[in-house]
Design an enzyme around this catalytic site. Structure first.
Site, PDB file in Angstrom:
ATOM      1  N   ASP A  57      -1.977  -4.915  12.929  1.00  0.00           N
ATOM      2  CA  ASP A  57      -0.752  -4.700  12.500  1.00  0.00           C
ATOM      3  C   ASP A  57      -0.964  -4.871  10.918  1.00  0.00           C
ATOM      4  O   ASP A  57      -1.702  -4.670  10.268  1.00  0.00           O
ATOM      5  CB  ASP A  57       0.139  -5.442  13.222  1.00  0.00           C
ATOM      6  CG  ASP A  57       1.641  -4.897  13.503  1.00  0.00           C
ATOM      7  OD1 ASP A  57       2.099  -4.692  12.428  1.00  0.00           O
ATOM      8  OD2 ASP A  57       2.132  -4.630  14.601  1.00  0.00           O
ATOM      9  N   HIS A  71      -1.376  -2.113   8.993  1.00  0.00           N
ATOM     10  CA  HIS A  71      -0.318  -1.744   8.436  1.00  0.00           C
ATOM     11  C   HIS A  71       0.046  -1.727   7.135  1.00  0.00           C
ATOM     12  O   HIS A  71       1.298  -1.529   6.728  1.00  0.00           O
ATOM     13  CB  HIS A  71       0.897  -1.923   9.545  1.00  0.00           C
ATOM     14  CG  HIS A  71       0.743  -1.375  10.747  1.00  0.00           C
ATOM     15  ND1 HIS A  71       1.576  -1.496  11.886  1.00  0.00           N
ATOM     16  CD2 HIS A  71      -0.471  -0.752  11.585  1.00  0.00           C
ATOM     17  CE1 HIS A  71       1.173  -1.028  13.051  1.00  0.00           C
ATOM     18  NE2 HIS A  71      -0.062  -0.485  12.866  1.00  0.00           N
TER      19      HIS A  71
END
Length: 386
Positions: A192, A225
């Site tokens: 993430d 991300h």
């Protein structure tokens, strides 16, 4: 609930040092299977080369607790209301997150703030001052990996943070309503956000303190991300600076994100000397998270305490090659993004840069798009680029 001798021995050593005013708890080479431990003021936890502090796989070892104003679970390593706390060495803190990830994949939003199914973070400093994390590898957290929460004077340097590319919510570093944070020479390869600067939960009733005076320097981010400000940013974010960061294969590069249910005053932000290779979206500055672009017929809505106001964002000396999209800069009609300045930005991507409800200026901007326009203007776009 499992019981491990290592847990008791490590905690006893920490407590004994605290009773004497502080000291160093040193783990020599080996694997230490452990339930959660709690650090105290004036404690140095030293993990020698060859050490793995391995989190228990028994979910029952992570006791329920209120964390970040929400129901949560105790982290493997934590400190609360402590000062002068250091985690150092060449060892590894491993959260053994696989069984937690399996749970998260079967339950929508398991672990996110406000969820009925919380997951523990791995290393948390809650309302702490003068914190150092240096040298170690942090990996495989059930959820967010390293979180300074309402903490001040935090140094994070020369560390590695790892998790499989598809492990859910394994953010590397999440400064949350924290100040004077230095993140330097960090290698992150996670599932993430590589960094997510936060300051308030979704729908927060307040009050929330901002994250401020945060510097990010000389870092490398692979899977993940990207470098994010947001999305839970209800306290705002001020004076955030990132310099000399390399992205390779991340979903996003520079990302500033919020929505009408989680925003505040965000800026000034400075991004300098950034290079990206094979990053899906090079630049994303959007007040529509989790979406990026506004709907076709977007209308202004009432301004509230959670309306995001993005402003004074400088992006300078940035190169990106092999991107799917150069990116998006999209504000709300009731809160347009102001003061975005692009200097010497060169992006090569399949699709160009889309701008709406935003004021963008600058020079030396080259957007090469294989398909369509290099820059597309939506409603509310004010663009002056050379």
């Amino acid at each position: 609930m499992a019981s491990y001798a290592a847990t008791a021995a490590i905690q006893a050593a920490i407590d004994a040092c605290e009773a004497k005013g502080g000291g160093t708890v040193r783990l020599t080479a080996g694997t230490y299977l452990s339930a959660p431990i709690v650090l105290k003021s004036n404690i140095i936890l030293q993990l020698d080369k060859g050490v793995t502090l391995l989190g228990s796989a028994d979910h029952g070892d992570y006791l329920a607790k209120a964390e970040f104003r929400e129901p949560g679970l105790q982290s493997l390593v934590s400190a609360t209301n402590a000062s002068n706390v250091t985690v150092t060495g060449e060892g590894v803190i491993d959260g053994a997150g696989e069984t937690w990830w399996q749970m998260a994949r079967t339950l929508k939003d398991a672990g996110v703030m406000g969820s009925d199914h919380p997951r523990p973070r791995l290393v948390v400093f809650d309302h702490c001052k003068h914190v150092v994390v240096e040298g170690v590898t942090i990996q495989n957290s059930p959820m967010w990996q390293l979180v300074p929460y309402y903490s001040d004077d935090v140094i994070i340097r020369n560390i590695r943070i790892l998790a499989p590319a598809h492990s859910p919510n394994t953010d590397a570093i999440d400064p949350f309503s924290s100040s004077n944070v230095q993140i330097d020479h960090v290698f992150a390869d996670v599932g993430d956000d590589d960094i997510a600067i936060k300051s308030g939960a979704i729908g927060s009733p307040g009050p929330d303190e901002p994250s401020r005076e945060i510097t990010i320097t000389d870092c490398t981010f692979l899977h993940g991300h990207g470098l994010s400000v947001g999305s839970e940013i209800a306290g705002g974010a001020h004076n955030i600076r990132a310099e000399r960061v390399h992205f390779e294969g991340t979903d996003n590069g520079i990302r500033v994100k919020a929505n009408r249910d989680r925003g505040n005053n965000v800026g000034p932000l400075f991004f300098h000397d950034i290079d990206m290779k094979d990053v899906k979206n090079a630049l994303v500055i959007s007040e529509y998270y989790p979406k990026i672009l506004p709907p076709d017929s977007e209308l202004p809505q009432p301004v509230t305490r959670l309306t995001p106001h993005f402003h004074d964002i400088t992006i300078e000396n940035v190169t990106a090659t092999g991107s799917t999209s150069a990116g998006t800069i999209a504000g709300l009609p009731e809160a347009p993004i102001s003061g975005v300045v692009l200097h010497h930005v060169q992006i090569s991507a399949r699709a160009g840069l889309t701008i709406g409800y935003a004021e963008v200026s600058g020079e030396g901007v080259v957007i090469e798009s294989a398909e369509g326009r290099s820059i597309s203007k939506l409603a509310g776009a004010r663009v002056l680029l050379h």
